[in-house]
Design a protein around this motif. Structure first.
Motif, PDB file in Angstrom:
ATOM      1  N   ASP A  36       0.757  -1.009   0.209  1.00 27.54           N
ATOM      2  CA  ASP A  36      -0.215   0.134  -0.062  1.00 27.54           C
ATOM      3  C   ASP A  36       0.909   1.118   0.078  1.00 27.54           C
ATOM      4  OD1 ASP A  36      -2.122  -1.661   0.036  1.00 27.54           O
ATOM      5  OD2 ASP A  36      -2.374  -1.579   2.163  1.00 27.54           O
ATOM      6  N   ASP A  37       0.597   2.228   1.065  1.00 27.28           N
ATOM      7  CA  ASP A  37       1.581   3.225   0.883  1.00 27.28           C
ATOM      8  C   ASP A  37       2.828   3.102   2.185  1.00 27.28           C
ATOM      9  OD1 ASP A  37       0.651   4.721  -1.160  1.00 27.28           O
ATOM     10  OD2 ASP A  37      -0.957   5.438  -0.063  1.00 27.28           O
ATOM     11  N   GLN A  38       2.840   2.076   2.879  1.00 26.18           N
ATOM     12  CA  GLN A  38       3.568   1.889   3.571  1.00 26.18           C
ATOM     13  C   GLN A  38       5.069   1.200   3.394  1.00 26.18           C
ATOM     14  OE1 GLN A  38       3.153   2.095   7.167  1.00 26.18           O
ATOM     15  NE2 GLN A  38       5.335   1.976   7.484  1.00 26.18           N
ATOM     16  N   LYS A  39       6.101   2.123   3.659  1.00 33.97           N
ATOM     17  CA  LYS A  39       7.437   1.478   3.142  1.00 33.97           C
ATOM     18  C   LYS A  39       7.878   0.295   3.949  1.00 33.97           C
ATOM     19  CE  LYS A  39      10.804   4.491   2.462  1.00 33.97           C
ATOM     20  NZ  LYS A  39      12.085   5.367   2.665  1.00 33.97           N
ATOM     21  N   ILE A  40       8.578  -0.830   3.491  1.00 40.83           N
ATOM     22  CA  ILE A  40       8.946  -1.661   4.217  1.00 40.83           C
ATOM     23  C   ILE A  40      10.259  -1.577   4.672  1.00 40.83           C
ATOM     24  CG2 ILE A  40       9.266  -4.309   4.199  1.00 40.83           C
ATOM     25  CD1 ILE A  40       6.303  -3.352   4.078  1.00 40.83           C
ATOM     26  N   ALA A  41      10.438  -1.471   6.107  1.00 40.28           N
ATOM     27  CA  ALA A  41      11.868  -1.115   6.656  1.00 40.28           C
ATOM     28  C   ALA A  41      12.458  -0.174   5.827  1.00 40.28           C
ATOM     29  CB  ALA A  41      12.514  -2.254   6.685  1.00 40.28           C
ATOM     30  N   SER A  42      13.693  -0.328   5.359  1.00 40.20           N
ATOM     31  CA  SER A  42      14.420   0.754   4.611  1.00 40.20           C
ATOM     32  C   SER A  42      13.958   0.913   3.292  1.00 40.20           C
ATOM     33  CB  SER A  42      15.990   0.514   4.565  1.00 40.20           C
ATOM     34  OG  SER A  42      16.161  -0.697   3.663  1.00 40.20           O
ATOM     35  N   GLY A  43      12.992   0.009   3.068  1.00 37.82           N
ATOM     36  CA  GLY A  43      12.435   0.279   1.498  1.00 37.82           C
ATOM     37  C   GLY A  43      13.431  -0.626   0.394  1.00 37.82           C
ATOM     38  N   MET A  44      14.570  -0.998   0.714  1.00 36.17           N
ATOM     39  CA  MET A  44      15.402  -1.797  -0.061  1.00 36.17           C
ATOM     40  C   MET A  44      15.297  -3.191   0.079  1.00 36.17           C
ATOM     41  SD  MET A  44      16.631   0.582  -2.091  1.00 36.17           S
ATOM     42  CE  MET A  44      17.748  -0.293  -2.777  1.00 36.17           C
ATOM     43  N   PRO A  45      15.693  -4.295  -0.715  1.00 40.47           N
ATOM     44  CA  PRO A  45      15.619  -5.692  -0.642  1.00 40.47           C
ATOM     45  C   PRO A  45      16.542  -6.024   0.524  1.00 40.47           C
ATOM     46  CG  PRO A  45      15.932  -5.203  -2.842  1.00 40.47           C
ATOM     47  CD  PRO A  45      16.152  -3.799  -2.150  1.00 40.47           C
ATOM     48  N   GLY A  46      16.064  -6.801   1.477  1.00 37.50           N
ATOM     49  CA  GLY A  46      16.548  -7.347   2.707  1.00 37.50           C
ATOM     50  C   GLY A  46      17.634  -8.443   2.598  1.00 37.50           C
ATOM     51  N   GLU A  47      18.453  -8.884   3.711  1.00 34.09           N
ATOM     52  CA  GLU A  47      19.475  -9.675   3.492  1.00 34.09           C
ATOM     53  C   GLU A  47      19.024 -11.241   3.278  1.00 34.09           C
ATOM     54  OE1 GLU A  47      22.669  -9.312   2.793  1.00 34.09           O
ATOM     55  OE2 GLU A  47      21.912  -7.001   2.751  1.00 34.09           O
ATOM     56  N   ILE A  48      17.805 -11.231   4.088  1.00 31.11           N
ATOM     57  CA  ILE A  48      17.434 -12.709   3.845  1.00 31.11           C
ATOM     58  C   ILE A  48      16.503 -12.919   2.506  1.00 31.11           C
ATOM     59  CG2 ILE A  48      15.400 -14.105   4.887  1.00 31.11           C
ATOM     60  CD1 ILE A  48      16.290 -13.161   7.557  1.00 31.11           C
ATOM     61  N   THR A  49      16.035 -12.034   2.144  1.00 32.12           N
ATOM     62  CA  THR A  49      15.313 -12.174   0.666  1.00 32.12           C
ATOM     63  C   THR A  49      16.417 -12.339  -0.244  1.00 32.12           C
ATOM     64  OG1 THR A  49      13.537 -10.472   1.311  1.00 32.12           O
ATOM     65  CG2 THR A  49      14.031 -10.761  -1.067  1.00 32.12           C
ATOM     66  N   LYS A  50      17.582 -11.608  -0.231  1.00 34.25           N
ATOM     67  CA  LYS A  50      18.747 -11.872  -1.202  1.00 34.25           C
ATOM     68  C   LYS A  50      19.197 -13.273  -0.791  1.00 34.25           C
ATOM     69  CE  LYS A  50      20.252  -6.838  -1.075  1.00 34.25           C
ATOM     70  NZ  LYS A  50      21.442  -6.125  -0.655  1.00 34.25           N
ATOM     71  N   LYS A  51      19.411 -13.804   0.216  1.00 34.76           N
ATOM     72  CA  LYS A  51      19.764 -15.164   0.513  1.00 34.76           C
ATOM     73  C   LYS A  51      18.961 -16.287  -0.216  1.00 34.76           C
ATOM     74  CE  LYS A  51      22.062 -18.207   4.046  1.00 34.76           C
ATOM     75  NZ  LYS A  51      22.333 -18.094   5.500  1.00 34.76           N
ATOM     76  N   LEU A  52      17.615 -16.057   0.122  1.00 39.32           N
ATOM     77  CA  LEU A  52      16.564 -16.856  -0.416  1.00 39.32           C
ATOM     78  C   LEU A  52      16.519 -17.009  -2.006  1.00 39.32           C
ATOM     79  CD1 LEU A  52      13.731 -16.434   2.152  1.00 39.32           C
ATOM     80  CD2 LEU A  52      15.216 -18.482   1.647  1.00 39.32           C
ATOM     81  N   SER A  53      16.867 -15.833  -2.485  1.00 39.73           N
ATOM     82  CA  SER A  53      17.050 -15.609  -3.976  1.00 39.73           C
ATOM     83  C   SER A  53      18.128 -16.532  -4.359  1.00 39.73           C
ATOM     84  CB  SER A  53      17.032 -14.266  -4.326  1.00 39.73           C
ATOM     85  OG  SER A  53      17.289 -14.042  -5.742  1.00 39.73           O
ATOM     86  N   ALA A  54      19.380 -16.311  -3.623  1.00 39.20           N
ATOM     87  CA  ALA A  54      20.541 -16.910  -4.167  1.00 39.20           C
ATOM     88  C   ALA A  54      20.255 -18.575  -3.891  1.00 39.20           C
ATOM     89  CB  ALA A  54      21.623 -16.657  -3.141  1.00 39.20           C
TER      90      ALA A  54
END
Length: 299
Positions: A261-279
């Motif tokens: 919606d209009d709520q920024k998620i934390a810093s608004g940038m991809p997080g470390e766990i998201t990056k790790k799961l992508s890898a």
């Protein structure tokens, strides 16, 4: 180049034909699957065909051939294009109604119409991976599982289409739905996860969601890498207050979310766990391709 297969006939898209009496066209009485290739190998095609046949069994649709033979049929069609990185859609309807009477009652159990599409896979905007998606929850609700199980990948996608109709496409990249209890279910074509205090959360298997193949891979592989994924119901407020949010699908893989919606998620940038799961997911792709290069009987 794109190609279409209709009941064994392969043509260019503009020459492909299906009857106007097709039950998929008239009633949405059809099932489908979507996957993609990496190089010249269709990723996890076996898992997609397994799910296709489960959908068929759930609606008493007779595809007409065994799964192994169908996988070979898909690969035989794919070899006619045989380019790298292809989008593949398979759609099977129950067949055609009798022309004298357009009846809802399913009478033709043994005359399925099989359609397959091959298109070059258009790369997604890379900014969605580096900056994240902006998602909005839809004004309508998810069809409840007790009415129509979302694990039947049917050709009737009006529930999801309505979820997209009223969003501001200049502002949001996609939409997701709540159920009538107020819990987040899934997006129009993706599963949703969030991360809080190092723990990853996704909806329970028994909730109003499709058990996505990418989701299943992460559930199987994440524990081996020390990442805990918990299945539980969650709300919009859980997403708003999350440390990370991401989505999964066969074509988009693991994609971060920067705004809900209009709520920024934390810093608004991809997080470390998201990056790790992508890898982790990309490594799973590599392992499958390595296996299929040597062992796949249809390649």
């Amino acid at each position: 180049m794109s190609l279409v297969y209709v009941n064994g006939v392969v043509t260019k898209p503009e020459d492909a034909m299906i009857s106007v009496y097709d039950r998929g066209f008239l009633f949405g009485d059809a099932i489908y699957e979507v996957t993609r290739s990496y190089g010249k190998i269709l990723f996890s095609l076996e898992a997609h065909i397994d799910r296709l046949y489960r959908s068929a069994d759930a609606i008493q649709l007779n595809i007409g051939i065994p799964k192994d033979a169908f996988i070979k049929q898909v690969y035989d069609f794919y070899k006619k294009e045989n380019n790298d990185d292809i989008y593949v859609r398979i759609q099977i309807s129950r067949g055609n109604v009798k022309k004298e009477q357009i009846s809802l009652f399913p009478e033709n159990f043994d005359q399925a119409n099989v359609v397959m599409y091959l298109h070059p896979l258009k790369p997604f905007n890379q900014a969605l991976y580096t900056e994240g998606q902006r998602l909005v929850h839809a004004g309508n609700f998810r069809n409840p599982k007790k009415s129509l199980d979302p694990n039947i990948k049917s050709g009737n996608y009006l529930n999801n289409i309505i979820a997209l109709l009223n969003i501001d496409k200049e502002k949001y990249s996609d939409s997701f739905l709540l159920n009538d209890e107020g819990f987040v279910t899934e997006g129009t074509t993706f599963n949703i996860f969030y991360v809080k205090d190092g723990v990853v959360v996704t909806s329970p298997d028994e909730s109003d969601i499709l058990l996505g193949i990418t989701r299943n891979i992460l559930l199987e592989e994440s524990g081996k890498q020390g990442i805990t994924i918990v299945k539980k119901n969650f709300t919009l407020e859980d997403l708003y207050s999350a440390d990370e949010v991401f989505t999964t699908s066969s074509t988009k893989e693991v994609m971060p979310v920067s705004y809900v919606d209009d709520q920024k998620i934390a810093s608004g940038m991809p997080g470390e766990i998201t990056k790790k799961l992508s890898a982790i997911y990309k490594e799973n792709i590599k392992k499958y391709l390595d296996w299929a290069t040597i062992n796949h009987p249809w390649k």
